[in-house]
Scaffold this motif. Structure first.
Motif, mmCIF file in Angstrom:
data_model
loop_
_atom_site.group_PDB
_atom_site.id
_atom_site.type_symbol
_atom_site.label_atom_id
_atom_site.label_comp_id
_atom_site.label_asym_id
_atom_site.label_seq_id
_atom_site.Cartn_x
_atom_site.Cartn_y
_atom_site.Cartn_z
ATOM 1 N N PRO A 99 28.071 39.654 37.381
ATOM 2 C CA PRO A 99 29.151 39.644 38.382
ATOM 3 C C PRO A 99 30.188 38.549 38.083
ATOM 4 C CG PRO A 99 27.139 38.690 39.277
ATOM 5 C CD PRO A 99 26.772 39.255 37.944
ATOM 6 N N VAL A 100 31.499 38.835 38.403
ATOM 7 C CA VAL A 100 32.610 37.906 38.149
ATOM 8 C C VAL A 100 32.874 37.087 39.415
ATOM 9 C CG1 VAL A 100 35.032 37.690 37.488
ATOM 10 C CG2 VAL A 100 33.600 39.501 36.489
ATOM 11 N N ASN A 101 32.949 35.793 39.235
ATOM 12 C CA ASN A 101 33.260 34.902 40.350
ATOM 13 C C ASN A 101 34.718 34.436 40.234
ATOM 14 O OD1 ASN A 101 30.596 34.969 41.343
ATOM 15 N ND2 ASN A 101 29.963 33.382 39.886
ATOM 16 N N TYR A 102 35.519 34.728 41.250
ATOM 17 C CA TYR A 102 36.940 34.350 41.243
ATOM 18 C C TYR A 102 37.121 32.987 41.926
ATOM 19 C CZ TYR A 102 37.621 39.228 40.007
ATOM 20 O OH TYR A 102 37.559 40.439 39.388
ATOM 21 N N LYS A 103 38.191 32.279 41.445
ATOM 22 C CA LYS A 103 38.451 30.930 41.962
ATOM 23 C C LYS A 103 38.865 30.970 43.421
ATOM 24 C CE LYS A 103 40.966 26.701 40.756
ATOM 25 N NZ LYS A 103 41.921 26.061 39.812
ATOM 26 N N ASN A 104 39.763 31.929 43.750
ATOM 27 C CA ASN A 104 40.196 32.107 45.135
ATOM 28 C C ASN A 104 40.692 33.536 45.302
ATOM 29 O OD1 ASN A 104 42.984 32.144 44.215
ATOM 30 N ND2 ASN A 104 42.786 29.908 44.008
ATOM 31 N N PRO A 105 40.961 33.989 46.507
ATOM 32 C CA PRO A 105 41.422 35.367 46.733
ATOM 33 C C PRO A 105 42.738 35.692 46.041
ATOM 34 C CG PRO A 105 40.636 34.397 48.771
ATOM 35 C CD PRO A 105 40.662 33.283 47.774
ATOM 36 N N THR A 106 43.605 34.699 45.855
ATOM 37 C CA THR A 106 44.887 34.971 45.196
ATOM 38 C C THR A 106 44.669 35.380 43.749
ATOM 39 O OG1 THR A 106 45.923 33.325 46.638
ATOM 40 C CG2 THR A 106 47.154 33.998 44.678
ATOM 41 N N VAL A 107 43.797 34.668 43.063
ATOM 42 C CA VAL A 107 43.487 35.009 41.667
ATOM 43 C C VAL A 107 42.868 36.402 41.591
ATOM 44 C CG1 VAL A 107 42.114 34.346 39.656
ATOM 45 C CG2 VAL A 107 43.231 32.585 41.038
ATOM 46 N N ARG A 108 42.007 36.693 42.529
ATOM 47 C CA ARG A 108 41.354 38.009 42.540
ATOM 48 C C ARG A 108 42.380 39.121 42.699
ATOM 49 N NH1 ARG A 108 36.378 39.775 46.540
ATOM 50 N NH2 ARG A 108 36.183 41.928 45.766
ATOM 51 N N GLN A 109 43.391 38.896 43.563
ATOM 52 C CA GLN A 109 44.424 39.910 43.778
ATOM 53 C C GLN A 109 45.295 40.075 42.545
ATOM 54 O OE1 GLN A 109 46.815 39.106 47.201
ATOM 55 N NE2 GLN A 109 47.912 41.064 47.109
ATOM 56 N N GLN A 110 45.577 38.959 41.849
ATOM 57 C CA GLN A 110 46.382 39.037 40.630
ATOM 58 C C GLN A 110 45.654 39.831 39.538
ATOM 59 O OE1 GLN A 110 47.201 34.951 39.646
ATOM 60 N NE2 GLN A 110 48.827 34.719 41.203
ATOM 61 N N VAL A 111 44.354 39.603 39.399
ATOM 62 C CA VAL A 111 43.576 40.328 38.384
ATOM 63 C C VAL A 111 43.562 41.824 38.687
ATOM 64 C CG1 VAL A 111 41.273 40.631 37.427
ATOM 65 C CG2 VAL A 111 42.172 38.331 37.793
ATOM 66 N N GLN A 112 43.388 42.177 39.946
ATOM 67 C CA GLN A 112 43.387 43.589 40.314
ATOM 68 C C GLN A 112 44.748 44.238 40.070
ATOM 69 O OE1 GLN A 112 42.050 43.674 44.362
ATOM 70 N NE2 GLN A 112 39.869 43.376 43.823
ATOM 71 N N SER A 113 45.845 43.468 40.285
ATOM 72 C CA SER A 113 47.186 44.006 40.023
ATOM 73 C C SER A 113 47.388 44.252 38.538
ATOM 74 C CB SER A 113 48.249 43.039 40.551
ATOM 75 O OG SER A 113 48.109 42.854 41.935
ATOM 76 N N ILE A 114 46.898 43.332 37.703
ATOM 77 C CA ILE A 114 47.016 43.506 36.251
ATOM 78 C C ILE A 114 46.235 44.737 35.801
ATOM 79 C CG2 ILE A 114 46.433 42.457 34.025
ATOM 80 C CD1 ILE A 114 46.952 39.714 35.351
ATOM 81 N N LYS A 115 45.020 44.934 36.356
ATOM 82 C CA LYS A 115 44.216 46.106 35.995
ATOM 83 C C LYS A 115 44.911 47.395 36.407
ATOM 84 C CE LYS A 115 39.603 43.989 36.182
ATOM 85 N NZ LYS A 115 38.291 44.026 36.869
ATOM 86 N N ALA A 116 45.537 47.397 37.578
ATOM 87 C CA ALA A 116 46.223 48.603 38.047
ATOM 88 C C ALA A 116 47.419 48.916 37.167
ATOM 89 C CB ALA A 116 46.653 48.418 39.503
ATOM 90 N N ALA A 117 48.176 47.867 36.752
ATOM 91 C CA ALA A 117 49.330 48.091 35.876
ATOM 92 C C ALA A 117 48.889 48.616 34.521
ATOM 93 C CB ALA A 117 50.116 46.783 35.720
#
Length: 613
Positions: free
Chosen positions: A566-584
Motif C-alpha cells: 500500500p502507498v502512504n501519501y504525505k497529505n491529502p493534497t499530494v494524494r489528489q495531485q497523484v490521482q490527477s496525473i494518473k487521470a491525465a
C-alpha cells in the motif's frame, strides 16, 4: 403326426397315473396333519375365492357392515386393516363359508353413479361400503336371525408392523436368547392377514382374464408363500394361461373330444411372444383393474416382469409369466421350513442382523441379497455333523414319477415332495442360540475365495469361476445366486460374522443378568443388532480420499502476481495531485489508441481502393 397318434393312449395312461400319484401323496400329507406346498397353495386360493375386501369409514363400521353382508351368507371371519394415503383408509376383509356366498355379495354390488361417465364398470372383489341413501337406513337393513350373533372382529390394524422401539422392548423382556429368537420371528414374519391379502391380489388378476382364458391361474411364489416372508414384503406372481391342474372329469371328456379349439399360432420366438403378451397384460392392469397404479413394464430383463402397486392393499407386486423355477424354489424353501421349527427363526435372525450391519440393501447392487443369506443358512444346516436339513440331491434320489417337474425351458425341478420317502431324520438337539453362534463361527472360517456353496450336494465344492462368492443355484445349477456380490462386500461379510461370533459368545458366557437388569439394559440379540441409522450404505462409503490434491503439485507463488504494498501519501493534497496525473495519463493513452485505430482504418481503405482499380 402318426407317431403322436400312436403314442396318445400311452400319454393318456401316463397322465392318469401321475394324477393318481399326486392324489395319493396329498392323502398321505393330510393324514400326517401337515399340508404339502401344493395343498397349502390350493387351500389359500380357495380361501381367496370366498373373500371380499370392503372399504369402510373406520373400524367402527364393523357392526353395520356385518349386519348388511350377512344377508348373502355365513361370514367366517372378518379382519380390519388400514392403508395410509393422504388420509388413513380403512378396509375389512370378509371371508364367507363358500365361494358362492362371496360371489353373491359381489353380484349384488352396484357401480358408483357419480363415476358413470369416467369409471370403468369392472367386477372385482374390491368394494366399498357407502352410507345408506334415502329411506334405506337402518330400518331397511335385514336383521340377523334371533339365534345368530355378530361375529367378533378378528383383527384390528392387522397389517401394522411393530415399531423398532416396541420390538426392542419386547426382546429386552425375554427370558433368554432362544426366546428372543422366537419372538423376533413371530413379530416380524408375514401374518395371516398378509397372506390372505396377497392371494386376493392374485385372484383379481386371474378373474380379470378368466373370460378369455378360463384355465388361467395366477399363483403367488417367493417370500409371500414359502414361510420366510416378513411384514410388508413384495408379492411375486406368475400368471399361466393353462395353469389349472388336470384331473377332473371334464378334463377326461376333453381328451376324448373330437372337437378342438382353434387357437392363434405364435409366429415369433417364445421370449418375444411373452414380452408382447405381458405388454397387453400391463395395459389391462393399468386401464381396468381397480386399485392398480404405477404400472412399470420391465420386459428386457432375463425374466420379463410387470411391477405395479395395489393401493387398496398397500402392496408392491411383480408379475411374470415365465418364472416357474421361482415357483418350485418357493416349494423347496417351504419344505425346508416345515422340516424343523428352528429353520425359519434362525433365518429371520440372520437376515435382521445383516440388515442392521448394512450387509443387505433395498436397492440392487453389489450387496448380498436375502435369498443368498437364506441359502447360506440352509447350507449351514446341511453340512453340520448332525445335519438338520437333507441335501437336495438326497431329495432328488427319493423322488418318484409324481414328483417330476420340468419347466418350459427344460429345467429339471424334480425332488421328493414327501419327506417320509427321503428317510431323513435329524438327531440334532442344539438350541437356537447355539445354532446362531455356530452359524457365525462357521462362516467366519469359510474359504469364500476358493470354495463354492452347493445345497444340492450339501458340501463345499471347488469354485468354478472367479466370483467373489459362489452359491450354486439349487435348480439352475449353472447359475451363481450370489454373482452380484463384490469382493469388498464378501470381505465385509467375513468381518461382520467374525464380530458377531465374538459378541454372541460373550453374551452367552455372561448370561447372568437378573430380570430387572435385563429390562433396563440391552442384552442378547439387542447387542447383536446395531442401530438402523448406522446401516445406511452410501455410494462413496468405500472410496478412499485422495492422498494429494492436484492443486498442491503447482507452486502458487509462480503463477500469482505479488500484491503491491500500500502507498502512504504525505497529505491529502499530494494524494489528489497523484490521482490527477494518473487521470491525465489515462486520457492521453486513450487518445493515442483512438488515433492509431483511425490511421489503420484509413490505410486499409486506401489499399482496398487501389486493389479494386
Amino acid at each position: 403326426m402318426n407317431t403322436l397318434m400312436r403314442l396318445s393312449p400311452q400319454l393318456h395312461h401316463w397322465r392318469t397315473y401321475c394324477i393318481k400319484q399326486c392324489a395319493a401323496a396329498g392323502t398321505e400329507a393330510a393324514a400326517r396333519g401337515k399340508p404339502n406346498y401344493e395343498e397349502f397353495i390350493g387351500s389359500r386360493h380357495q380361501q381367496a375365492q370366498r373373500s371380499i375386501v370392503v372399504q369402510v369409514s373406520s373400524e367402527k363400521s364393523y357392526n353395520e357392515l356385518y349386519n348388511y353382508c350377512s344377508r348373502f351368507g355365513r361370514i367366517v371371519t372378518v379382519q380390519h386393516y388400514s392403508v395410509q394415503h393422504e388420509d388413513e383408509l380403512h378396509y375389512m376383509l370378509l371371508e364367507y363359508a363358500s365361494a358362492g356366498e362371496a360371489s353373491a355379495a359381489i353380484s349384488s354390488s352396484a357401480y358408483n353413479a357419480e363415476l358413470s361417465g369416467s369409471g370403468v364398470p369392472v367386477r372385482s372383489p374390491f368394494l366399498w361400503f357407502r352410507a345408506p341413501t334415502g329411506g334405506a337406513g337402518r330400518r331397511g337393513q335385514a336383521k340377523l336371525a334371533a339365534n345368530q350373533k355378530t361375529l367378533a372382529l378378528h383383527t384390528v390394524n392387522g397389517t401394522r408392523s411393530l415399531s423398532h422401539e416396541a420390538l426392542k422392548e419386547l426382546l429386552r423382556g425375554a427370558a433368554g436368547i432362544d426366546q428372543q429368537l422366537n419372538l423376533l420371528y413371530e413379530q416380524t414374519r408375514l401374518n395371516e392377514l398378509g397372506v390372505r391379502m396377497r392371494f386376493i391380489a392374485a385372484l383379481q388378476v386371474e378373474q380379470a382374464i378368466s373370460g378369455m382364458f378360463p384355465d388361467a391361474l395366477a399363483q403367488p411364489f417367493g417370500s409371500s408363500v414359502n414361510g420366510f416372508g416378513k411384514m410388508g414384503c413384495d408379492l411375486d406372481l406368475i400368471l399361466r394361461f393353462d395353469g389349472k391342474t388336470p384331473g377332473t372329469d371334464q378334463d377326461s371328456q376333453r381328451e376324448a373330444s373330437r372337437l378342438i379349439y382353434h387357437t392363434k399360432e405364435n409366429l415369433s420366438n417364445g421370449r418375444s411372444q411373452t414380452q408382447r403378451q405381458m405388454e397387453c397384460i400391463g395395459d389391462m392392469l393399468h386401464l381396468f383393474l381397480p386399485g392398480v397404479c404405477h404400472v412399470r413394464r420391465i420386459l428386457q430383463a432375463r425374466v420379463p416382469i410387470i411391477k405395479y402397486h395395489h393401493e387398496h392393499l398397500d402392496l408392491e407386486i411383480d408379475l411374470s409369466m415365465s418364472n416357474l423355477t421361482g415357483f418350485f424354489m418357493s416349494e423347496l424353501l417351504y419344505m425346508f421350513g416345515e422340516m424343523d421349527p428352528r429353520v425359519r427363526p434362525l433365518t429371520f435372525c440372520v437376515r435382521r442382523w445383516a440388515q442392521s450391519c448394512g450387509l443387505t440393501n433395498p436397492s440392487p447392487g453389489r450387496w448380498i441379497t436375502n435369498f443368498s443369506l437364506t441359502c447360506l443358512v440352509m447350507f449351514f444346516l446341511q453340512q453340520m455333523r448332525q445335519p438338520i436339513l437333507p441335501s437336495i440331491g438326497a431329495m432328488v434320489k427319493a423322488a418318484n414319477t409324481a414328483d417330476i417337474r420340468v419347466t418350459e425351458d427344460g429345467i429339471n425341478c424334480t425332488f421328493a415332495r414327501d419327506m417320509e420317502r427321503v428317510g431323513f431324520q435329524s438327531r440334532n438337539t442344539s438350541s437356537l442360540s447355539e445354532l446362531l453362534l455356530q452359524f457365525f463361527e462357521f462362516y467366519s472360517q469359510f474359504d469364500f475365495h476358493n470354495r463354492a456353496i452347493s445345497l444340492n450336494e450339501g458340501r463345499a465344492l471347488a469354485k468354478p469361476d472367479h466370483s467373489a462368492m459362489y452359491i450354486v443355484n439349487p435348480l439352475e445349477q449353472l447359475l451363481n445366486v450370489s454373482k452380484n456380490v463384490s469382493l469388498e462386500e464378501c470381505e465385509r461379510l467375513r468381518i461382520e460374522v467374525r464380530n458377531a461370533a465374538w459378541m454372541l459368545e460373550s453374551e452367552v458366557e455372561n448370561a447372568t443378568l437378573s430380570e430387572s437388569e435385563r429390562r433396563e439394559q440391552s442384552w442378547g440379540l439387542l447387542n447383536l443388532f446395531k442401530h438402523p441409522e448406522k446401516s445406511v450404505i452410501r455410494p462413496n462409503m468405500f472410496f478412499k480420499p485422495r492422498m494429494v490434491e492436484v492443486s498442491d503439485l503447482f507452486d502458487k507463488s509462480q503463477t500469482l502476481a505479488p500484491t503491491p504494498p500500500p502507498v502512504n501519501y504525505k497529505n491529502p493534497t499530494v494524494r489528489q495531485q497523484v490521482q490527477s496525473i494518473k487521470a491525465a495519463a489515462r486520457s492521453e493513452l486513450k487518445q493515442l489508441r483512438e488515433s492509431s485505430t483511425t490511421t489503420t482504418a484509413t490505410a486499409t481503405s486506401a489499399a482496398k481502393t487501389k486493389r479494386s482499380r
